[in-house]
Design a protein around this motif. Structure first.
Motif, PDB file in Angstrom:
ATOM      1  N   ARG A  30       0.712  -1.206  -0.006  1.00 49.43           N
ATOM      2  CA  ARG A  30      -0.062  -0.003  -0.022  1.00 49.43           C
ATOM      3  C   ARG A  30       0.901   0.994  -0.031  1.00 49.43           C
ATOM      4  NH1 ARG A  30      -2.464  -3.031   3.762  1.00 49.43           N
ATOM      5  NH2 ARG A  30      -1.957  -1.665   5.698  1.00 49.43           N
ATOM      6  N   LEU A  31       1.961   1.249   0.678  1.00 47.45           N
ATOM      7  CA  LEU A  31       2.821   2.447   0.868  1.00 47.45           C
ATOM      8  C   LEU A  31       3.586   2.602  -0.686  1.00 47.45           C
ATOM      9  CD1 LEU A  31       4.234   4.400   2.819  1.00 47.45           C
ATOM     10  CD2 LEU A  31       6.091   2.750   2.860  1.00 47.45           C
ATOM     11  N   ARG A  32       3.793   1.634  -1.187  1.00 49.17           N
ATOM     12  CA  ARG A  32       4.518   1.885  -2.525  1.00 49.17           C
ATOM     13  C   ARG A  32       3.452   2.327  -3.606  1.00 49.17           C
ATOM     14  NH1 ARG A  32       6.553  -1.322  -7.173  1.00 49.17           N
ATOM     15  NH2 ARG A  32       8.196  -0.010  -8.083  1.00 49.17           N
ATOM     16  N   GLY A  33       2.329   1.580  -3.574  1.00 52.23           N
ATOM     17  CA  GLY A  33       1.203   1.576  -4.438  1.00 52.23           C
ATOM     18  C   GLY A  33       1.739   1.856  -5.915  1.00 52.23           C
ATOM     19  N   LEU A  34       1.439   2.936  -6.529  1.00 47.79           N
ATOM     20  CA  LEU A  34       1.657   3.214  -8.134  1.00 47.79           C
ATOM     21  C   LEU A  34       2.984   4.004  -8.246  1.00 47.79           C
ATOM     22  CD1 LEU A  34      -1.837   4.086  -9.199  1.00 47.79           C
ATOM     23  CD2 LEU A  34      -0.722   1.702  -9.719  1.00 47.79           C
ATOM     24  N   LEU A  35       3.679   4.350  -7.208  1.00 50.81           N
ATOM     25  CA  LEU A  35       5.253   5.010  -7.163  1.00 50.81           C
ATOM     26  C   LEU A  35       6.069   4.252  -8.150  1.00 50.81           C
ATOM     27  CD1 LEU A  35       5.786   5.778  -3.599  1.00 50.81           C
ATOM     28  CD2 LEU A  35       4.967   7.491  -5.420  1.00 50.81           C
ATOM     29  N   GLY A  36       6.788   5.063  -8.863  1.00 49.26           N
ATOM     30  CA  GLY A  36       7.428   4.370 -10.019  1.00 49.26           C
ATOM     31  C   GLY A  36       7.062   4.002 -11.288  1.00 49.26           C
ATOM     32  N   ARG A  37       5.733   3.883 -11.408  1.00 48.31           N
ATOM     33  CA  ARG A  37       5.061   3.672 -12.698  1.00 48.31           C
ATOM     34  C   ARG A  37       4.747   5.112 -13.708  1.00 48.31           C
ATOM     35  NH1 ARG A  37       1.391  -1.344 -12.815  1.00 48.31           N
ATOM     36  NH2 ARG A  37       1.056  -0.205 -14.607  1.00 48.31           N
ATOM     37  N   SER A  38       4.989   4.656 -14.785  1.00 52.07           N
ATOM     38  CA  SER A  38       4.660   6.028 -15.591  1.00 52.07           C
ATOM     39  C   SER A  38       3.217   6.179 -15.895  1.00 52.07           C
ATOM     40  CB  SER A  38       5.498   5.826 -16.989  1.00 52.07           C
ATOM     41  OG  SER A  38       5.146   4.593 -17.705  1.00 52.07           O
ATOM     42  N   PRO A  50      -6.696  -2.659   3.632  1.00 49.72           N
ATOM     43  CA  PRO A  50      -7.579  -1.759   3.993  1.00 49.72           C
ATOM     44  C   PRO A  50      -7.131  -0.360   3.740  1.00 49.72           C
ATOM     45  CG  PRO A  50      -6.611  -2.475   5.833  1.00 49.72           C
ATOM     46  CD  PRO A  50      -6.058  -3.217   4.981  1.00 49.72           C
ATOM     47  N   ALA A  51      -8.023   0.426   3.367  1.00 51.75           N
ATOM     48  CA  ALA A  51      -7.564   1.915   3.156  1.00 51.75           C
ATOM     49  C   ALA A  51      -8.824   3.041   2.702  1.00 51.75           C
ATOM     50  CB  ALA A  51      -6.775   2.063   1.713  1.00 51.75           C
ATOM     51  N   ALA A  52      -8.564   4.310   3.324  1.00 52.32           N
ATOM     52  CA  ALA A  52      -9.693   5.167   3.310  1.00 52.32           C
ATOM     53  C   ALA A  52      -9.324   6.479   2.702  1.00 52.32           C
ATOM     54  CB  ALA A  52     -10.343   5.387   4.551  1.00 52.32           C
ATOM     55  N   SER A  53      -8.024   6.465   2.563  1.00 49.27           N
ATOM     56  CA  SER A  53      -7.458   7.665   1.874  1.00 49.27           C
ATOM     57  C   SER A  53      -6.258   7.442   1.062  1.00 49.27           C
ATOM     58  CB  SER A  53      -7.196   8.580   3.018  1.00 49.27           C
ATOM     59  OG  SER A  53      -6.086   8.030   3.826  1.00 49.27           O
ATOM     60  N   VAL A  54      -5.852   8.042   0.039  1.00 53.18           N
ATOM     61  CA  VAL A  54      -4.832   7.915  -0.757  1.00 53.18           C
ATOM     62  C   VAL A  54      -3.915   9.476  -0.960  1.00 53.18           C
ATOM     63  CG1 VAL A  54      -5.721   5.764  -1.922  1.00 53.18           C
ATOM     64  CG2 VAL A  54      -5.830   8.220  -2.825  1.00 53.18           C
ATOM     65  N   HIS A  55      -2.677   9.307  -1.144  1.00 53.07           N
ATOM     66  CA  HIS A  55      -2.069  10.413  -1.702  1.00 53.07           C
ATOM     67  C   HIS A  55      -1.348  10.116  -3.062  1.00 53.07           C
ATOM     68  CE1 HIS A  55       1.925   9.220  -1.057  1.00 53.07           C
ATOM     69  NE2 HIS A  55       1.544   8.547   0.083  1.00 53.07           N
ATOM     70  N   THR A  56      -0.859  11.416  -3.791  1.00 52.15           N
ATOM     71  CA  THR A  56      -0.419  11.064  -5.318  1.00 52.15           C
ATOM     72  C   THR A  56       0.987  11.719  -5.070  1.00 52.15           C
ATOM     73  OG1 THR A  56      -1.538  12.973  -5.980  1.00 52.15           O
ATOM     74  CG2 THR A  56      -2.754  10.741  -6.485  1.00 52.15           C
ATOM     75  N   ALA A  57       1.568  11.857  -3.873  1.00 54.11           N
ATOM     76  CA  ALA A  57       3.050  12.553  -3.782  1.00 54.11           C
ATOM     77  C   ALA A  57       3.825  11.907  -4.748  1.00 54.11           C
ATOM     78  CB  ALA A  57       3.071  12.647  -2.279  1.00 54.11           C
ATOM     79  N   PHE A  58       4.548  12.254  -5.234  1.00 52.45           N
ATOM     80  CA  PHE A  58       5.635  11.595  -5.979  1.00 52.45           C
ATOM     81  C   PHE A  58       5.281  10.584  -7.482  1.00 52.45           C
ATOM     82  CE2 PHE A  58       7.460  11.962  -1.754  1.00 52.45           C
ATOM     83  CZ  PHE A  58       8.556  12.885  -1.990  1.00 52.45           C
ATOM     84  N   MET A  59       3.917  10.887  -7.482  1.00 50.68           N
ATOM     85  CA  MET A  59       3.327  10.133  -8.635  1.00 50.68           C
ATOM     86  C   MET A  59       3.664  11.222  -9.969  1.00 50.68           C
ATOM     87  SD  MET A  59       0.250   8.026  -7.481  1.00 50.68           S
ATOM     88  CE  MET A  59      -0.297   7.846  -9.046  1.00 50.68           C
ATOM     89  N   ARG A  60       3.559  10.358 -11.336  1.00 53.54           N
ATOM     90  CA  ARG A  60       3.664  11.188 -12.538  1.00 53.54           C
ATOM     91  C   ARG A  60       2.703  11.217 -13.494  1.00 53.54           C
ATOM     92  NH1 ARG A  60       8.873   7.864 -14.637  1.00 53.54           N
ATOM     93  NH2 ARG A  60       8.962   6.553 -12.797  1.00 53.54           N
ATOM     94  N   PHE A  61       1.502  10.923 -12.631  1.00 54.42           N
ATOM     95  CA  PHE A  61       0.306  10.871 -13.693  1.00 54.42           C
ATOM     96  C   PHE A  61      -1.051  11.001 -12.908  1.00 54.42           C
ATOM     97  CE2 PHE A  61       1.529   6.478 -12.602  1.00 54.42           C
ATOM     98  CZ  PHE A  61       0.487   5.860 -12.214  1.00 54.42           C
ATOM     99  N   THR A  62      -1.890  11.406 -13.523  1.00 50.97           N
ATOM    100  CA  THR A  62      -3.250  11.739 -12.687  1.00 50.97           C
ATOM    101  C   THR A  62      -4.124  10.392 -12.935  1.00 50.97           C
ATOM    102  OG1 THR A  62      -3.414  13.725 -13.666  1.00 50.97           O
ATOM    103  CG2 THR A  62      -5.466  12.831 -12.918  1.00 50.97           C
ATOM    104  N   ILE A  63      -4.914  10.189 -11.748  1.00 48.14           N
ATOM    105  CA  ILE A  63      -5.606   8.805 -11.525  1.00 48.14           C
ATOM    106  C   ILE A  63      -7.128   9.007 -11.168  1.00 48.14           C
ATOM    107  CG2 ILE A  63      -3.743   7.298 -11.020  1.00 48.14           C
ATOM    108  CD1 ILE A  63      -4.344   7.490  -8.062  1.00 48.14           C
ATOM    109  N   ASP A  64      -8.035   8.240 -11.284  1.00 46.63           N
ATOM    110  CA  ASP A  64      -9.343   8.176 -10.551  1.00 46.63           C
ATOM    111  C   ASP A  64      -9.251   7.261  -9.346  1.00 46.63           C
ATOM    112  OD1 ASP A  64     -10.220   9.724 -12.893  1.00 46.63           O
ATOM    113  OD2 ASP A  64     -11.572   8.032 -13.541  1.00 46.63           O
ATOM    114  N   VAL A  65      -9.937   7.787  -8.346  1.00 44.48           N
ATOM    115  CA  VAL A  65      -9.968   7.166  -7.131  1.00 44.48           C
ATOM    116  C   VAL A  65     -11.380   6.734  -6.671  1.00 44.48           C
ATOM    117  CG1 VAL A  65      -9.004   7.126  -4.628  1.00 44.48           C
ATOM    118  CG2 VAL A  65      -7.719   8.429  -6.283  1.00 44.48           C
ATOM    119  N   VAL A  66     -11.690   5.510  -6.622  1.00 45.71           N
ATOM    120  CA  VAL A  66     -12.980   4.833  -6.150  1.00 45.71           C
ATOM    121  C   VAL A  66     -12.925   4.311  -4.772  1.00 45.71           C
ATOM    122  CG1 VAL A  66     -14.845   3.425  -6.957  1.00 45.71           C
ATOM    123  CG2 VAL A  66     -13.221   4.472  -8.651  1.00 45.71           C
TER     124      VAL A  66
END
Length: 137
Positions: A30-38, A50-66
């Motif tokens: 969960r901590l790594r998530g999508l980091l490092g992906r383009s 489990p998760a109730a929140s996310v962040h996009t720090a250090f990510m390189r692209f926009t996502i939809d969060v459901v």
């Protein structure tokens, strides 16, 4: 790094909405998530539980969060979440991250139920065995 299991998710009508959804169930995953992906391709996603929140720090692209409740019903969609942003939903138990625009294309909105169609566990590497002559009898 150990490959993550994958699941496929379908809506209540049986239509697959995420064909290759990586499953992040451990703290490290969960901590790594999508980091490092383009980016994510259509049909790809990440399910964090489990998760109730996310962040996009250090990510390189926009996502939809459901955000999903404990019965895997959509509670909220944070569409087009750009890098260096955060989103949360009180009461959510699971978060599905999809490519930007995919939630709308798949008709995901509050009240839509999702079901796991299949799960694929990555093959673990076989442990090397000693030659038969070296094994104790």
């Amino acid at each position: 790094m150990k490959p993550m299991p994958q699941v496929a998710l379908a809506n209540g009508e049986g239509t697959v909405v995420c064909e290759h959804c990586f499953l992040a169930e451990t703290m490290f995953a969960r901590l790594r998530g999508l980091l490092g992906r383009s980016g994510l391709s259509s049909g790809e996603g990440m399910l964090l539980r489990p998760a109730a929140s996310v962040h996009t720090a250090f990510m390189r692209f926009t996502i939809d969060v459901v955000f999903l409740d404990r019965e895997d019903r959509v509670m909220k969609v944070a569409a087009d979440l750009r890098p260096w942003r955060a989103a949360a939903c009180r009461g959510a138990r699971t978060v599905l991250e999809l490519p930007a625009g995919e939630a709308a294309r798949q008709g995901l909105g509050p009240g839509v139920s999702l079901t796991q169609v299949w799960r694929n566990e990555p093959a673990s590497r076989p442990r090397p065995q000693a030659p038969a002559s070296a094994r104790p009898s």
